[in-house]
Design a protein around this motif. Sequence first.
Motif, PDB file in Angstrom:
ATOM      1  N   ALA A 188       0.829  -1.204   0.000  1.00 47.93           N
ATOM      2  CA  ALA A 188       0.000   0.000   0.000  1.00 47.93           C
ATOM      3  C   ALA A 188       0.860   1.250   0.000  1.00 47.93           C
ATOM      4  O   ALA A 188       0.575   2.221  -0.711  1.00 47.93           O
ATOM      5  CB  ALA A 188      -0.927  -0.016   1.214  1.00 47.93           C
ATOM      6  N   SER A 189       1.937   1.243   0.792  1.00 48.65           N
ATOM      7  CA  SER A 189       2.835   2.402   0.850  1.00 48.65           C
ATOM      8  C   SER A 189       3.493   2.651  -0.498  1.00 48.65           C
ATOM      9  O   SER A 189       3.553   3.795  -0.975  1.00 48.65           O
ATOM     10  CB  SER A 189       3.890   2.177   1.936  1.00 48.65           C
ATOM     11  OG  SER A 189       4.821   3.235   1.962  1.00 48.65           O
ATOM     12  N   LEU A 238      -4.146  -2.486  -7.608  1.00 46.44           N
ATOM     13  CA  LEU A 238      -5.315  -2.644  -6.745  1.00 46.44           C
ATOM     14  C   LEU A 238      -5.645  -4.116  -6.566  1.00 46.44           C
ATOM     15  O   LEU A 238      -5.967  -4.571  -5.461  1.00 46.44           O
ATOM     16  CB  LEU A 238      -6.508  -1.889  -7.336  1.00 46.44           C
ATOM     17  CG  LEU A 238      -7.811  -1.950  -6.525  1.00 46.44           C
ATOM     18  CD1 LEU A 238      -7.595  -1.371  -5.137  1.00 46.44           C
ATOM     19  CD2 LEU A 238      -8.930  -1.202  -7.257  1.00 46.44           C
ATOM     20  N   ASP A 239      -5.551  -4.882  -7.651  1.00 50.70           N
ATOM     21  CA  ASP A 239      -5.786  -6.319  -7.546  1.00 50.70           C
ATOM     22  C   ASP A 239      -4.747  -6.990  -6.655  1.00 50.70           C
ATOM     23  O   ASP A 239      -5.057  -7.892  -5.868  1.00 50.70           O
ATOM     24  CB  ASP A 239      -5.755  -6.961  -8.941  1.00 50.70           C
ATOM     25  CG  ASP A 239      -6.978  -6.579  -9.765  1.00 50.70           C
ATOM     26  OD1 ASP A 239      -7.982  -6.164  -9.156  1.00 50.70           O
ATOM     27  OD2 ASP A 239      -6.910  -6.680 -11.004  1.00 50.70           O
ATOM     28  N   ARG A 240      -3.503  -6.542  -6.755  1.00 51.13           N
ATOM     29  CA  ARG A 240      -2.458  -7.102  -5.881  1.00 51.13           C
ATOM     30  C   ARG A 240      -2.751  -6.804  -4.421  1.00 51.13           C
ATOM     31  O   ARG A 240      -2.581  -7.669  -3.557  1.00 51.13           O
ATOM     32  CB  ARG A 240      -1.098  -6.530  -6.274  1.00 51.13           C
ATOM     33  CG  ARG A 240      -0.570  -7.023  -7.610  1.00 51.13           C
ATOM     34  CD  ARG A 240       0.816  -6.442  -7.883  1.00 51.13           C
ATOM     35  NE  ARG A 240       1.341  -6.906  -9.162  1.00 51.13           N
ATOM     36  CZ  ARG A 240       2.519  -6.522  -9.666  1.00 51.13           C
ATOM     37  NH1 ARG A 240       3.282  -5.677  -8.977  1.00 51.13           N
ATOM     38  NH2 ARG A 240       2.932  -6.978 -10.826  1.00 51.13           N
ATOM     39  N   TYR A 241      -3.194  -5.585  -4.161  1.00 50.22           N
ATOM     40  CA  TYR A 241      -3.487  -5.239  -2.764  1.00 50.22           C
ATOM     41  C   TYR A 241      -4.703  -6.007  -2.258  1.00 50.22           C
ATOM     42  O   TYR A 241      -4.741  -6.421  -1.097  1.00 50.22           O
ATOM     43  CB  TYR A 241      -3.721  -3.741  -2.624  1.00 50.22           C
ATOM     44  CG  TYR A 241      -3.965  -3.337  -1.186  1.00 50.22           C
ATOM     45  CD1 TYR A 241      -2.917  -3.294  -0.272  1.00 50.22           C
ATOM     46  CD2 TYR A 241      -5.252  -3.042  -0.734  1.00 50.22           C
ATOM     47  CE1 TYR A 241      -3.129  -2.959   1.053  1.00 50.22           C
ATOM     48  CE2 TYR A 241      -5.476  -2.705   0.589  1.00 50.22           C
ATOM     49  CZ  TYR A 241      -4.410  -2.670   1.472  1.00 50.22           C
ATOM     50  OH  TYR A 241      -4.632  -2.347   2.784  1.00 50.22           O
ATOM     51  N   ARG A 242      -5.702  -6.186  -3.128  1.00 53.23           N
ATOM     52  CA  ARG A 242      -6.865  -6.986  -2.724  1.00 53.23           C
ATOM     53  C   ARG A 242      -6.450  -8.404  -2.363  1.00 53.23           C
ATOM     54  O   ARG A 242      -6.893  -8.970  -1.358  1.00 53.23           O
ATOM     55  CB  ARG A 242      -7.886  -7.020  -3.860  1.00 53.23           C
ATOM     56  CG  ARG A 242      -8.681  -5.728  -4.031  1.00 53.23           C
ATOM     57  CD  ARG A 242      -9.502  -5.776  -5.302  1.00 53.23           C
ATOM     58  NE  ARG A 242     -10.321  -4.586  -5.472  1.00 53.23           N
ATOM     59  CZ  ARG A 242     -10.903  -4.236  -6.605  1.00 53.23           C
ATOM     60  NH1 ARG A 242     -10.747  -5.006  -7.694  1.00 53.23           N
ATOM     61  NH2 ARG A 242     -11.632  -3.146  -6.673  1.00 53.23           N
ATOM     62  N   HIS A 243      -5.584  -8.972  -3.192  1.00 54.36           N
ATOM     63  CA  HIS A 243      -5.104 -10.328  -2.920  1.00 54.36           C
ATOM     64  C   HIS A 243      -4.319 -10.357  -1.602  1.00 54.36           C
ATOM     65  O   HIS A 243      -4.510 -11.270  -0.781  1.00 54.36           O
ATOM     66  CB  HIS A 243      -4.230 -10.807  -4.076  1.00 54.36           C
ATOM     67  CG  HIS A 243      -3.659 -12.177  -3.877  1.00 54.36           C
ATOM     68  ND1 HIS A 243      -4.428 -13.319  -3.912  1.00 54.36           N
ATOM     69  CD2 HIS A 243      -2.374 -12.581  -3.621  1.00 54.36           C
ATOM     70  CE1 HIS A 243      -3.653 -14.374  -3.692  1.00 54.36           C
ATOM     71  NE2 HIS A 243      -2.407 -13.948  -3.516  1.00 54.36           N
ATOM     72  N   GLU A 273      -5.235 -12.346   1.946  1.00 50.65           N
ATOM     73  CA  GLU A 273      -4.311 -13.240   2.645  1.00 50.65           C
ATOM     74  C   GLU A 273      -4.182 -12.843   4.114  1.00 50.65           C
ATOM     75  O   GLU A 273      -4.123 -13.710   4.998  1.00 50.65           O
ATOM     76  CB  GLU A 273      -2.935 -13.191   1.966  1.00 50.65           C
ATOM     77  CG  GLU A 273      -2.887 -13.894   0.614  1.00 50.65           C
ATOM     78  CD  GLU A 273      -1.468 -13.940   0.079  1.00 50.65           C
ATOM     79  OE1 GLU A 273      -0.591 -13.242   0.630  1.00 50.65           O
ATOM     80  OE2 GLU A 273      -1.217 -14.690  -0.885  1.00 50.65           O
ATOM     81  N   VAL A 274      -4.152 -11.548   4.381  1.00 50.66           N
ATOM     82  CA  VAL A 274      -4.105 -11.084   5.769  1.00 50.66           C
ATOM     83  C   VAL A 274      -5.366 -11.506   6.512  1.00 50.66           C
ATOM     84  O   VAL A 274      -5.313 -11.956   7.667  1.00 50.66           O
ATOM     85  CB  VAL A 274      -3.936  -9.547   5.820  1.00 50.66           C
ATOM     86  CG1 VAL A 274      -4.033  -9.046   7.255  1.00 50.66           C
ATOM     87  CG2 VAL A 274      -2.615  -9.142   5.213  1.00 50.66           C
ATOM     88  N   ARG A 275      -6.509 -11.390   5.857  1.00 50.45           N
ATOM     89  CA  ARG A 275      -7.772 -11.766   6.497  1.00 50.45           C
ATOM     90  C   ARG A 275      -7.798 -13.250   6.832  1.00 50.45           C
ATOM     91  O   ARG A 275      -8.178 -13.656   7.938  1.00 50.45           O
ATOM     92  CB  ARG A 275      -8.956 -11.414   5.592  1.00 50.45           C
ATOM     93  CG  ARG A 275     -10.318 -11.705   6.210  1.00 50.45           C
ATOM     94  CD  ARG A 275     -11.435 -11.284   5.278  1.00 50.45           C
ATOM     95  NE  ARG A 275     -11.466 -12.101   4.085  1.00 50.45           N
ATOM     96  CZ  ARG A 275     -12.094 -13.288   4.020  1.00 50.45           C
ATOM     97  NH1 ARG A 275     -12.707 -13.790   5.075  1.00 50.45           N
ATOM     98  NH2 ARG A 275     -12.095 -13.973   2.882  1.00 50.45           N
ATOM     99  N   HIS A 276      -7.389 -14.087   5.865  1.00 52.99           N
ATOM    100  CA  HIS A 276      -7.372 -15.534   6.115  1.00 52.99           C
ATOM    101  C   HIS A 276      -6.408 -15.882   7.244  1.00 52.99           C
ATOM    102  O   HIS A 276      -6.716 -16.719   8.109  1.00 52.99           O
ATOM    103  CB  HIS A 276      -6.975 -16.281   4.837  1.00 52.99           C
ATOM    104  CG  HIS A 276      -8.023 -16.239   3.764  1.00 52.99           C
ATOM    105  ND1 HIS A 276      -9.338 -16.586   3.982  1.00 52.99           N
ATOM    106  CD2 HIS A 276      -7.943 -15.898   2.440  1.00 52.99           C
ATOM    107  CE1 HIS A 276     -10.039 -16.447   2.860  1.00 52.99           C
ATOM    108  NE2 HIS A 276      -9.209 -16.029   1.910  1.00 52.99           N
TER     109      HIS A 276
END
Length: 608
Positions: free
Chosen positions: A212-213, A232-237, A241-244
């Motif tokens: 993000a930075s 944006l797609d990379r950050y969503r992915h 992963e952080v959520r899981h």
Amino acid sequence: MQIHDLPYPDPGVPDARSGPRFLWWLWRNQLGGQLKALAWGLLHFVAVSALPFCVGFAVQAVVDRSGTRLALTGALMLLCGTAIAVGDTFLHRAAVTNWITAAARVQQLLARKAAELGSVLTRRVAAGEVVAVSTGDVEKIGWFVEAVSRFTAAAVTVVVVCAGLLVYQPALGTVVAAGLPVVAVAVLPLLPRATRRADVQREKAGRATELASDTVAGLRVLRGIGGEELFLDRYRHASQEVRHAAVRSARMWSLISAVQVLLPGLLLIAVVWYGVHLVREGRIAVGELVTVYSSVMVLSYPLQHFEEIAMSYSFSRPSAKRAARVLSLERSAVAGGAARGAAGGDRAEVPRGDLYDPATGLSAPAGRLTAVVCGDPDTAGRLAERLGGHPTEPGRPVLLGGTPLDGLPLDLARTAVLVQDKDPVLLSGTLRELLDVPASGAVTAADALAAARCEDVLDALVQGSLVAADPMDARITERGRSLSGGQRQRLALARSLVTDPEVLVLDEPTSAVDSHTEARIAEGLRRLRSGRTTVVFTSSPLLLERADRVVLVHEDEVVATGTHRELFESDPRYRAVVTRETDDQPAADDEDALLDALGELAEIEESA
């Protein structure tokens, strides 16, 4: 240390050899606050644990129809209630103070390290990791440091209550004393897995923060190439992963919480079942059973701190490891101790003389303008960093007048040598504040702005300001985003010229300006830095022609030295870098190219 006393006059020298050592160092450095929290915690927990005994005495007094004992028990309960309220209030106050002061100490240490390393910090540690350490990690570190005293108070209380039950009612006290250690350590086999999952979560969160930075920093470039959706797609992915990882970690901690509820419940059932059996046999009184039963129930409160200390350590350990990694960085492999030792003595003089790098053989004579040509921009950046006193090879420091730069105190080294890297940062504020930097006083802001050819920049600042008539009072937005790349570059150059250091190192200072402006800057730079040592990393003929001496660096080694014209005529490697010729498109004629470059320079000088 109280909160109103922050910041620390001196946060100290941390033990950054490992994360646990850093946590232990933090705890030791606020020992007074820890002892206060321990004392108030003991008062609170012991008072809470004493209530069951009061309840048992009261029940037994009612059974025995003793008004005197009932009144005495009521007075004891009132005393315990007061102690609980006072202890809880001041425990919370001491705990929050310990938390905030520990976090503040870490932030001061990180800020001091960032000031010490400068731009070198983000070259050694990812920017996202630095952001994660200075924001979320300091809170987790402070949490564990603060929780230690409360856990200690809870552990002491559990031991005291067990001892009291053994004395008060040996039969049931033995059951409690045997069962509580099992309850306390039952979660230990689950902690390694919970810690690993927490580490994975923090690692993935750090990567997401870094992504993000980097995305925000390069948003303008991304928009220019249409890459917003890709990142944006990379950050969503990454965020998924952080959520899981967070869900998997939460599942393990919920299992630990369930064990912490289940086992005390089973112990309570065992105590009640055995206690009822003893009451039926007449071996204990009803009040004694109520006392033991209530004590076991109340002990679930201090036992919760066993889970908290395990959770706080699991989350703070990777945070402390990252913080220790940043804090362990030094200006060089050998500089830290020497620089700090020199700083503690009498202030030394700024060294003067030739600037020499033994690793590459680069020498910049004192008082002269030396231009350095590198075929690889990364090589130029690394060499500029070395010249600033950050050697990449231990034992081969850069010398200024024969004095190793990395052995000087930090403030003295920065007074001697100033490095302006390829992408200088402009902080938000007025132009006057931007140019209000440590300086010798020999160069005024007006002279520096004139030498950097900032006339159009001053006009743009006034036009863009609603209230400032004086360009020095006009505000510069964050990172100078309202200005063009060339305008930001010239303001940064003016800021460097104002400081008037003994040695000024510039990495591509005119890469974003047009040729006419570049020629004027070259003349202004030569005039303003007359008698001072200046090193410019560039491949521009307009700057190279103005240099007293030109050095060609190839594969991290000086391979040629001379004037621009001499090297252009005699060295094909130099000519290839300056004319940007490639194997597919070689220069048509070397002499014609040189004449064309010199003719362009003469034309620019005439128009100026």
